[in-house]
Design an enzyme around this catalytic site. Structure first.
Site, PDB file in Angstrom:
ATOM      1  N   ARG A 141      46.871  51.594  49.028  1.00 42.43           N
ATOM      2  CA  ARG A 141      45.642  50.863  48.640  1.00 42.43           C
ATOM      3  C   ARG A 141      45.632  49.471  49.274  1.00 42.43           C
ATOM      4  O   ARG A 141      44.646  49.046  49.875  1.00 42.43           O
ATOM      5  CB  ARG A 141      45.568  50.715  47.118  1.00 42.43           C
ATOM      6  CG  ARG A 141      44.580  51.639  46.482  1.00 42.43           C
ATOM      7  CD  ARG A 141      44.708  51.582  44.990  1.00 42.43           C
ATOM      8  NE  ARG A 141      46.115  51.771  44.595  1.00 42.43           N
ATOM      9  CZ  ARG A 141      46.494  52.181  43.412  1.00 42.43           C
ATOM     10  NH1 ARG A 141      45.619  52.421  42.486  1.00 42.43           N
ATOM     11  NH2 ARG A 141      47.774  52.333  43.132  1.00 42.43           N
ATOM     12  N   ASN A 162      54.055  58.055  47.152  1.00 43.63           N
ATOM     13  CA  ASN A 162      55.131  57.148  47.563  1.00 43.63           C
ATOM     14  C   ASN A 162      56.160  57.907  48.375  1.00 43.63           C
ATOM     15  O   ASN A 162      56.694  57.417  49.351  1.00 43.63           O
ATOM     16  CB  ASN A 162      55.783  56.528  46.336  1.00 43.63           C
ATOM     17  CG  ASN A 162      55.152  55.195  46.039  1.00 43.63           C
ATOM     18  OD1 ASN A 162      54.790  54.454  46.957  1.00 43.63           O
ATOM     19  ND2 ASN A 162      54.998  54.895  44.769  1.00 43.63           N
ATOM     20  N   ARG A 177      62.548  67.829  34.499  1.00 41.75           N
ATOM     21  CA  ARG A 177      62.369  67.787  35.948  1.00 41.75           C
ATOM     22  C   ARG A 177      63.717  67.467  36.586  1.00 41.75           C
ATOM     23  O   ARG A 177      64.376  66.501  36.197  1.00 41.75           O
ATOM     24  CB  ARG A 177      61.358  66.718  36.324  1.00 41.75           C
ATOM     25  CG  ARG A 177      61.141  66.678  37.805  1.00 41.75           C
ATOM     26  CD  ARG A 177      60.725  65.339  38.291  1.00 41.75           C
ATOM     27  NE  ARG A 177      60.743  65.365  39.753  1.00 41.75           N
ATOM     28  CZ  ARG A 177      60.905  64.289  40.495  1.00 41.75           C
ATOM     29  NH1 ARG A 177      61.064  63.116  39.931  1.00 41.75           N
ATOM     30  NH2 ARG A 177      60.918  64.381  41.792  1.00 41.75           N
ATOM     31  N   HIS A 208      59.585  68.095  46.187  1.00 43.92           N
ATOM     32  CA  HIS A 208      58.180  68.172  45.724  1.00 43.92           C
ATOM     33  C   HIS A 208      57.747  69.628  45.521  1.00 43.92           C
ATOM     34  O   HIS A 208      56.552  69.935  45.560  1.00 43.92           O
ATOM     35  CB  HIS A 208      57.192  67.572  46.755  1.00 43.92           C
ATOM     36  CG  HIS A 208      57.283  66.091  46.942  1.00 43.92           C
ATOM     37  ND1 HIS A 208      57.080  65.510  48.155  1.00 43.92           N
ATOM     38  CD2 HIS A 208      57.520  65.094  46.067  1.00 43.92           C
ATOM     39  CE1 HIS A 208      57.191  64.197  48.054  1.00 43.92           C
ATOM     40  NE2 HIS A 208      57.474  63.915  46.779  1.00 43.92           N
ATOM     41  N   GLU A 250      52.393  68.035  38.288  1.00 43.84           N
ATOM     42  CA  GLU A 250      53.758  68.556  38.211  1.00 43.84           C
ATOM     43  C   GLU A 250      54.197  68.737  36.762  1.00 43.84           C
ATOM     44  O   GLU A 250      54.889  69.697  36.426  1.00 43.84           O
ATOM     45  CB  GLU A 250      54.707  67.613  38.945  1.00 43.84           C
ATOM     46  CG  GLU A 250      54.428  67.600  40.444  1.00 43.84           C
ATOM     47  CD  GLU A 250      55.075  66.450  41.180  1.00 43.84           C
ATOM     48  OE1 GLU A 250      56.222  66.597  41.583  1.00 43.84           O
ATOM     49  OE2 GLU A 250      54.427  65.399  41.359  1.00 43.84           O
ATOM     50  N   LYS A 296      61.059  59.151  31.963  1.00 41.03           N
ATOM     51  CA  LYS A 296      59.617  59.314  31.759  1.00 41.03           C
ATOM     52  C   LYS A 296      59.435  60.531  30.866  1.00 41.03           C
ATOM     53  O   LYS A 296      60.187  61.493  30.975  1.00 41.03           O
ATOM     54  CB  LYS A 296      58.901  59.590  33.083  1.00 41.03           C
ATOM     55  CG  LYS A 296      58.872  58.411  34.011  1.00 41.03           C
ATOM     56  CD  LYS A 296      58.028  58.740  35.238  1.00 41.03           C
ATOM     57  CE  LYS A 296      58.354  57.743  36.328  1.00 41.03           C
ATOM     58  NZ  LYS A 296      58.370  58.290  37.652  1.00 41.03           N
ATOM     59  N   GLU A 342      45.013  62.548  47.321  1.00 37.38           N
ATOM     60  CA  GLU A 342      43.864  62.744  46.422  1.00 37.38           C
ATOM     61  C   GLU A 342      42.859  61.608  46.520  1.00 37.38           C
ATOM     62  O   GLU A 342      41.691  61.790  46.189  1.00 37.38           O
ATOM     63  CB  GLU A 342      44.358  62.862  44.972  1.00 37.38           C
ATOM     64  CG  GLU A 342      45.108  64.157  44.699  1.00 37.38           C
ATOM     65  CD  GLU A 342      45.851  64.133  43.372  1.00 37.38           C
ATOM     66  OE1 GLU A 342      45.348  63.551  42.406  1.00 37.38           O
ATOM     67  OE2 GLU A 342      46.962  64.709  43.322  1.00 37.38           O
ATOM     68  N   ASN A 343      43.335  60.417  46.932  1.00 35.16           N
ATOM     69  CA  ASN A 343      42.460  59.239  46.817  1.00 35.16           C
ATOM     70  C   ASN A 343      42.078  58.549  48.121  1.00 35.16           C
ATOM     71  O   ASN A 343      41.094  57.815  48.141  1.00 35.16           O
ATOM     72  CB  ASN A 343      43.135  58.193  45.918  1.00 35.16           C
ATOM     73  CG  ASN A 343      43.332  58.714  44.518  1.00 35.16           C
ATOM     74  OD1 ASN A 343      42.370  59.038  43.841  1.00 35.16           O
ATOM     75  ND2 ASN A 343      44.575  58.832  44.082  1.00 35.16           N
ATOM     76  N   GLY A 400      49.042  60.887  45.272  1.00 37.08           N
ATOM     77  CA  GLY A 400      48.237  59.664  45.119  1.00 37.08           C
ATOM     78  C   GLY A 400      47.420  59.333  46.353  1.00 37.08           C
ATOM     79  O   GLY A 400      46.243  58.969  46.253  1.00 37.08           O
ATOM     80  N   ILE A 401      48.029  59.456  47.534  1.00 37.81           N
ATOM     81  CA  ILE A 401      47.295  59.156  48.777  1.00 37.81           C
ATOM     82  C   ILE A 401      46.382  60.328  49.147  1.00 37.81           C
ATOM     83  O   ILE A 401      45.210  60.138  49.464  1.00 37.81           O
ATOM     84  CB  ILE A 401      48.292  58.866  49.928  1.00 37.81           C
ATOM     85  CG1 ILE A 401      49.134  57.619  49.608  1.00 37.81           C
ATOM     86  CG2 ILE A 401      47.560  58.698  51.252  1.00 37.81           C
ATOM     87  CD1 ILE A 401      50.267  57.341  50.595  1.00 37.81           C
ATOM     88  N   ARG A 445      60.436  54.875  52.868  1.00 38.76           N
ATOM     89  CA  ARG A 445      61.404  55.724  53.588  1.00 38.76           C
ATOM     90  C   ARG A 445      60.923  55.984  55.009  1.00 38.76           C
ATOM     91  O   ARG A 445      59.737  56.184  55.244  1.00 38.76           O
ATOM     92  CB  ARG A 445      61.565  57.064  52.860  1.00 38.76           C
ATOM     93  CG  ARG A 445      62.434  56.979  51.623  1.00 38.76           C
ATOM     94  CD  ARG A 445      62.427  58.288  50.859  1.00 38.76           C
ATOM     95  NE  ARG A 445      61.685  58.164  49.624  1.00 38.76           N
ATOM     96  CZ  ARG A 445      61.315  59.180  48.855  1.00 38.76           C
ATOM     97  NH1 ARG A 445      61.607  60.403  49.195  1.00 38.76           N
ATOM     98  NH2 ARG A 445      60.650  58.972  47.742  1.00 38.76           N
ATOM     99  N   ASN A 473      61.680  63.465  32.386  1.00 46.06           N
ATOM    100  CA  ASN A 473      62.087  63.187  33.757  1.00 46.06           C
ATOM    101  C   ASN A 473      63.092  62.045  33.694  1.00 46.06           C
ATOM    102  O   ASN A 473      62.724  60.875  33.631  1.00 46.06           O
ATOM    103  CB  ASN A 473      60.843  62.797  34.573  1.00 46.06           C
ATOM    104  CG  ASN A 473      61.173  62.545  36.030  1.00 46.06           C
ATOM    105  OD1 ASN A 473      62.342  62.524  36.416  1.00 46.06           O
ATOM    106  ND2 ASN A 473      60.147  62.334  36.824  1.00 46.06           N
TER     107      ASN A 473
HETATM  108  P1  AMP Z   1      52.010  58.762  43.975  1.00 43.58           P
HETATM  109  O1  AMP Z   1      53.430  58.504  44.397  1.00 43.58           O
HETATM  110  O2  AMP Z   1      51.588  60.192  44.118  1.00 43.58           O
HETATM  111  O3  AMP Z   1      51.672  58.168  42.638  1.00 43.58           O
HETATM  112  O4  AMP Z   1      51.082  57.956  45.028  1.00 43.58           O
HETATM  113  C1  AMP Z   1      51.179  56.563  45.179  1.00 43.58           C
HETATM  114  C2  AMP Z   1      50.405  56.168  46.445  1.00 43.58           C
HETATM  115  O5  AMP Z   1      49.030  56.557  46.310  1.00 43.58           O
HETATM  116  C3  AMP Z   1      50.419  54.660  46.701  1.00 43.58           C
HETATM  117  O6  AMP Z   1      50.637  54.411  48.081  1.00 43.58           O
HETATM  118  C4  AMP Z   1      49.008  54.281  46.320  1.00 43.58           C
HETATM  119  O7  AMP Z   1      48.570  53.144  47.017  1.00 43.58           O
HETATM  120  C5  AMP Z   1      48.233  55.495  46.766  1.00 43.58           C
HETATM  121  N1  AMP Z   1      46.894  55.491  46.173  1.00 43.58           N
HETATM  122  C6  AMP Z   1      46.541  55.651  44.886  1.00 43.58           C
HETATM  123  N2  AMP Z   1      45.199  55.491  44.747  1.00 43.58           N
HETATM  124  C7  AMP Z   1      44.711  55.213  45.973  1.00 43.58           C
HETATM  125  C8  AMP Z   1      43.402  54.955  46.502  1.00 43.58           C
HETATM  126  N3  AMP Z   1      42.321  54.941  45.710  1.00 43.58           N
HETATM  127  N4  AMP Z   1      43.279  54.743  47.834  1.00 43.58           N
HETATM  128  C9  AMP Z   1      44.346  54.749  48.639  1.00 43.58           C
HETATM  129  N5  AMP Z   1      45.602  54.991  48.216  1.00 43.58           N
HETATM  130  C10 AMP Z   1      45.776  55.221  46.900  1.00 43.58           C
END
Ligand code: AMP
Length: 390
Positions: A277, A203, A84, A172, A377, A14, A326-327, A323-324, A233, A7
């Site tokens: 987070r 992000n 990518r 995406h 991905e 990366k 899933e978590n 990230g958001i 953004r 990437n």
């Molecule tokens: P990504 O770009 O897919 O890596 O996602 C990054 C985003 O996921 C950031 O805003 C992180 O704060 C959020 N994120 C990752 N882990 C958590 C978590 N456990 N709780 C809330 N947000 C998270």
């Protein structure tokens, strides 16, 4: 097959070595700050020692990856390279890398000025340092090329579409495609039997309407700035806001560009952070900016889901990923609370466990399905590369 996934960004490279049978990453790493004081940093999976190489250019970065993989005894097993690529322009699927493909990617530099030249250079460097390996380009936009005209056109003079190819492309795509296949498999169906709303929230964030396994509409547009509120953004805004700010504060185009790409979104709304987070923690401690940012992010997402749902006859599942997605149980819960009209009801226990004990489901039984599916991905890039390199 073992695939090296590259990437190449404007100032970073990366990489990951993916085994398409075990679906595991055997090694991964990052070169940062290329063009400034570029540096490869990584710990080898084999001998665990630190590797530090100076990489002032992309060529040196790709050479460093080659050297590192050689020292880790990983290089001989690699059979192909998958790249990518952010913007695929006319391409509707992954392509074997040829000089023609590289030239085309360079020719659409205006579409993604930071990314496309770096991708093209990365491919040329990879051809130089790995001359015997077949290479495949996997485009973030390709999955969205099935959108109908009514979804991809903007309401501006048609000549800009005809003359300049200004239209919604969507991004995406690799993630939306990957989670579509995963979610279908979880439901015991084929992708072409499924209608989903997929919400990739990280992000950068985007949401897609999937009709019989294919993209029918998506929130990102001509660039990845369109659609949902993101980390820094703005997502979609009234374009007249830019005229207003320019006239009142004297912002030129570059300054406006910086404002909507780097200073807006969760960061701009909260005045605190672009990181969900950090914001979740701050919101729970009473930080009003963080509360405003999360509330607005979730409402706007629900509003976009409601809009994009009009591309579908039914929704078999709402799929959260990234990230958001899933978590963050807080974001999922708040979004679903905003989707009551569509019948969504969250199961708090399932949501807290990210659907881990309920076959990915986070909705209550008997209500429309919502689920959490982890994206991958790099694996999809590796699988496409394997399929095309053979
Ligand atoms: P990504 O770009 O897919 O890596 O996602 C990054 C985003 O996921 C950031 O805003 C992180 O704060 C959020 N994120 C990752 N882990 C958590 C978590 N456990 N709780 C809330 N947000 C998270």
């Amino acid at each position: 097959m073992r695939v090296l996934v590259l990437n190449c960004g404007s100032s970073s490279v990366k990489f990951a070595v993916i085994d398409t049978v075990s679906k595991e990453a055997l090694s991964s790493g990052l070169v940062e700050n290329i063009g400034v004081d570029g540096h490869f940093k990584g710990k080898g999976p084999v001998d665990k020692q630190d590797y530090n190489f100076d990489c002032p250019t992309h060529a040196e970065a790709v050479a460093a990856v080659q050297k590192y993989l050689g020292e880790q005894n990983l290089i001989d097993g690699i059979e192909a390279i998958g790249h990518r690529v952010v913007h695929g322009g006319k391409y509707i699927k992954s392509e074997k890398v040829t000089q023609e493909v590289i030239d085309y990617i360079r020719s659409i530099t205006l579409f993604a000025p930071l990314h496309e030249p770096a991708h093209a250079t990365g491919m040329e460097c990879a051809m130089k340092f790995f001359p015997t390996l077949p290479q495949v380009a996997v485009f973030d936009t390709a999955f969205h090329q099935t959108m109908p005209r009514k979804a991809f056109l903007y309401g501006i003079p048609y000549k800009f579409y005809e003359d300049d190819a200004i239209r919604r492309y969507g991004f995406h795509g690799t993630s939306h495609r990957f989670v579509t296949a995963e979610a279908a498999a979880i439901l015991g169906k084929k992708p072409e039997e499924c209608c989903f709303i997929t919400a990739h929230l990280g992000n950068g964030s985007s949401c897609s309407a999937i009709l019989n396994g294919k993209c029918a509409d998506t929130t990102m547009g001509f660039t990845p700035l369109d659609g949902l509120i993101m980390g820094t953004r703005s997502g979609s805004i009234d374009p007249a806001i830019l005229f207003f700010i320019s006239k009142k504060y004297g912002y030129d185009i570059d300054r406006l560009d910086k404002m909507v790409n780097k200073e807006s979104g969760l960061l701009g709304l909260s005045g605190l952070s672009n990181d969900m987070r950090t914001l979740s923690q701050a919101a729970s401690e009473g930080h009003v900016g963080a509360q405003i940012a999360i509330e607005t992010f979730c409402y706007k997402l629900a509003r976009e889901i409601g809009g994009i749902a009009m591309a579908l006859p039914r929704i078999d599942a709402l799929v959260f990923t990234g990230g958001i997605g899933e978590n963050s149980f807080l974001v999922r819960k708040t979004v679903m609370e905003n989707l009551k009209l569509l019948g969504y009801e969250i199961d708090d226990d399932r949501n807290m466990k990210s659907g881990k004990e309920s076959n990915h489901l986070i909705s209550k039984d008997g209500t429309p399905k919502a689920m959490v599916v982890a994206t991958n991905e790099e694996l999809l890039i590796a699988l496409d590369t394997e399929a095309m390199a053979k």
